[in-house]
Design a protein around this motif. Structure first.
Motif, short mmCIF file in Angstrom:
data_model
loop_
_atom_site.label_atom_id
_atom_site.label_comp_id
_atom_site.label_asym_id
_atom_site.label_seq_id
_atom_site.Cartn_x
_atom_site.Cartn_y
_atom_site.Cartn_z
N ASN A 4 -12.47 -32.28 -40.44
CA ASN A 4 -11.09 -32.50 -40.01
C ASN A 4 -10.48 -31.29 -39.33
O ASN A 4 -9.28 -31.24 -39.08
CB ASN A 4 -10.24 -32.89 -41.23
N GLU A 5 -11.30 -30.30 -39.04
CA GLU A 5 -10.79 -29.03 -38.50
C GLU A 5 -10.83 -29.04 -36.98
O GLU A 5 -11.88 -29.23 -36.39
CB GLU A 5 -11.64 -27.88 -39.03
N ASP A 35 -0.01 -27.17 -38.39
CA ASP A 35 -1.24 -26.36 -38.35
C ASP A 35 -2.01 -26.50 -37.05
O ASP A 35 -2.84 -25.65 -36.71
CB ASP A 35 -2.17 -26.54 -39.55
N ASP A 36 -1.78 -27.57 -36.25
CA ASP A 36 -2.52 -27.73 -35.01
C ASP A 36 -2.24 -26.60 -34.02
O ASP A 36 -3.15 -26.15 -33.31
CB ASP A 36 -2.18 -29.07 -34.34
N GLY A 66 -2.15 -35.67 -44.51
CA GLY A 66 -3.02 -34.50 -44.53
C GLY A 66 -3.51 -34.13 -45.91
O GLY A 66 -3.33 -33.00 -46.37
N GLN A 214 -3.42 -27.56 -46.79
CA GLN A 214 -4.57 -27.98 -45.99
C GLN A 214 -5.87 -27.25 -46.35
O GLN A 214 -6.90 -27.48 -45.72
CB GLN A 214 -4.28 -27.79 -44.50
N SER A 217 -8.52 -30.06 -47.53
CA SER A 217 -8.87 -31.16 -46.63
C SER A 217 -9.31 -30.69 -45.25
O SER A 217 -10.23 -31.25 -44.65
CB SER A 217 -7.68 -32.12 -46.47
N THR A 218 -8.68 -29.63 -44.74
CA THR A 218 -8.99 -29.18 -43.38
C THR A 218 -9.89 -27.95 -43.36
O THR A 218 -10.81 -27.86 -42.55
CB THR A 218 -7.68 -28.87 -42.62
#
Length: 259
Positions: A4-5, A35-36, A66, A214, A217-218
């Motif tokens: 998911n990164e 975070d994007d 998220g 995050q 998950s990320t």
């Protein structure tokens, strides 16, 4: 790279890439989720902020999906992610608080973003109000992109510029039109511009660390050791992107100046 990164694990530079756009007076970074922006252009924003640029953030969705926790309180998560995004923005401008810009949230539901006339008007209004010299966003034409929010946020950055620059779009805004000088799109398959962030990798990582919700998950980082692995992965990525430009580390973009 975590599933998911966001990132650019494989790219091909154009034949005549450029390096280091002159520091603008103001910039607006448009991300799909909290975070994007830090993933896509955090080092560039930190560099420009240190040189006096006013940095604005516009986040299109609430980030409420998220997490891998099926039982999570998504309302609470969305509120937390706003706090994290504001902290990340502050970290990018740390030491230059006098030029810290605004952090705005459109709050569309995560995973349900569209690039329709309503959303386009929201982005155009922000561009007209904030009057950035440079806009940064996702490249909506990245091949094989899975996440629809990234694609739509990229389209909104492009279409929002067109709507903001022309006086007969969204006249109900009651705001003078504004034409930015340049658009930088991150995640491009064939970038043609690099920004040397050799001195600002730590600022990029510090801003990413603000997104604590995050980590699992990320960033795949549930403890300090795994966060170190994440940091090394980001360092390796930006160092690899810098090599073709002859710099120690870079973020890369598609640069559009004919706006």
């Amino acid at each position: 790279m975590a599933a998911n990164e966001p990132g650019q694990p494989s790219i091909r530079l154009s034949d005549e890439p450029s390096l280091n756009y002159p520091t603008p007076k103001s910039a607006l970074a448009i991300g799909a989720h909290p975070d994007d922006v830090e993933f896509g252009c955090g080092g560039t924003l930190a560099k420009w902020a240190a040189d006096g640029c006013v940095i604005h953030h516009l986040v299109c969705t609430d980030g409420s999906k998220g997490t891998w926790d099926a039982g999570a309180d998504t309302v609470a998560l969305a509120a937390r992610r706003q706090i994290e995004q504001r902290e990340a923005a502050a970290r990018l401008a740390r030491g230059v608080a006098a030029v810290t810009g605004e952090v705005r949230f459109l709050q569309y539901v995560d995973g349900e973003l569209d690039s329709s006339l309503r959303e386009r008007g929201d982005v155009a209004k922000a561009i007209r109000e904030l009057q950035p010299q440079v806009v940064l966003g996702h490249d909506p034409w990245k091949r094989y992109r899975l996440h629809p929010d990234h694609r739509h946020a990229g389209l909104l950055a492009c279409e929002g510029i067109v709507a903001a620059r022309d006086p007969h779009f969204y006249r109900e805004h009651g705001i003078a039109h504004h034409r930015p000088d340049a658009l930088l799109l991150w995640e491009a398959d064939e970038p043609d511009h690099g920004e040397d962030i050799s001195a600002h990798i730590s600022a990029k990582l510090n801003a990413l660390h603000a997104h604590e919700s995050q980590f699992e998950s990320t960033m795949k980082a549930v403890d300090g050791n795994e966060l170190d692995v994440f940091d090394e992965r980001i360092r390796a990525r930006v160092e690899g992107l810098g090599a073709p430009f002859g710099v120690d580390a870079a973020e890369v973009f598609k640069l559009i100046t004919s706006l």
